[in-house]
Design a protein around this motif. Structure first.
Motif, mmCIF file in Angstrom:
data_model
loop_
_atom_site.group_PDB
_atom_site.id
_atom_site.type_symbol
_atom_site.label_atom_id
_atom_site.label_comp_id
_atom_site.label_asym_id
_atom_site.label_seq_id
_atom_site.Cartn_x
_atom_site.Cartn_y
_atom_site.Cartn_z
ATOM 1 N N THR A 19 0.860 -1.180 0.000
ATOM 2 C CA THR A 19 0.000 0.000 0.000
ATOM 3 C C THR A 19 0.898 1.233 0.000
ATOM 4 O O THR A 19 1.991 1.216 0.570
ATOM 5 N N ALA A 35 -4.442 1.368 7.279
ATOM 6 C CA ALA A 35 -3.672 0.903 6.118
ATOM 7 C C ALA A 35 -3.520 -0.607 6.148
ATOM 8 O O ALA A 35 -3.513 -1.232 7.203
ATOM 9 N N PHE A 37 -0.978 -3.742 5.234
ATOM 10 C CA PHE A 37 0.479 -3.884 5.231
ATOM 11 C C PHE A 37 0.879 -5.106 4.430
ATOM 12 O O PHE A 37 0.100 -6.055 4.343
ATOM 13 N N CYS A 39 3.354 -1.706 3.756
ATOM 14 C CA CYS A 39 2.979 -0.368 3.337
ATOM 15 C C CYS A 39 4.228 0.479 3.148
ATOM 16 O O CYS A 39 5.203 0.330 3.887
#
Length: 149
Positions: A19, A35, A37, A39
């Protein structure tokens, strides 16, 4: 188009398609909560060197600061996280190679010369969600320039 778009395009070609998240340290800490991961976190650009050339063009060189991070457990010791540091370092190395080959239009977008120095340091227990990996500081020169008459 902001240079972060080219950085994100390179990140999307990395192994495991990490990401990409962009922002200030406070913003990244908040964005890390949601988020997925692994990332890659990109901080705002550091100083931009602007070099006027004799042909009426201007070359731009950007200092980029990225973190390649994996989510870890709160109760893990540093030694338990070494595998994440190794994986993150591999992603950082892959990023450098792919950035040097990244093309936009007819030619390469970034110029990274053999021997150019980049710094990479392990990062432990970063952000509230607890992540581990490496940070990368690298200078990227753009191959394209604007010419003014």
């Amino acid at each position: 188009m902001p240079i972060r778009n080219q950085i994100e395009a390179v990140v999307q070609t990395l192994t495991n398609t990490p990401t990409f998240v962009y922002g200030t340290a406070n913003e990244l800490n908040q964005l890390a909560d949601d988020a997925s991961f692994p990332c890659v976190f990109m901080y705002p650009l550091q100083p931009i060197d602007v070099s006027p050339q004799v042909n009426g063009s201007v070359d731009n060189t950007f200092s980029i600061y990225l973190e390649f991070l994996f989510k870890t457990d709160f109760d893990q010791y540093t030694a338990d996280n070494e595998t994440y540091v190794t994986q993150a370092l591999s992603l950082a190395n892959e990023f450098i190679v792919k950035a040097s080959k990244y093309r936009e239009g007819e030619g390469r977008y970034f110029r990274i010369k053999a021997g150019d120095k980049a710094k990479c340091l392990p990062v432990y227990n970063k952000f509230d969600v607890n992540t581990t990996g490496v940070n990368l500081t690298i200078t990227l020169a753009t191959m394209y320039f604007d010419s003014f008459s």
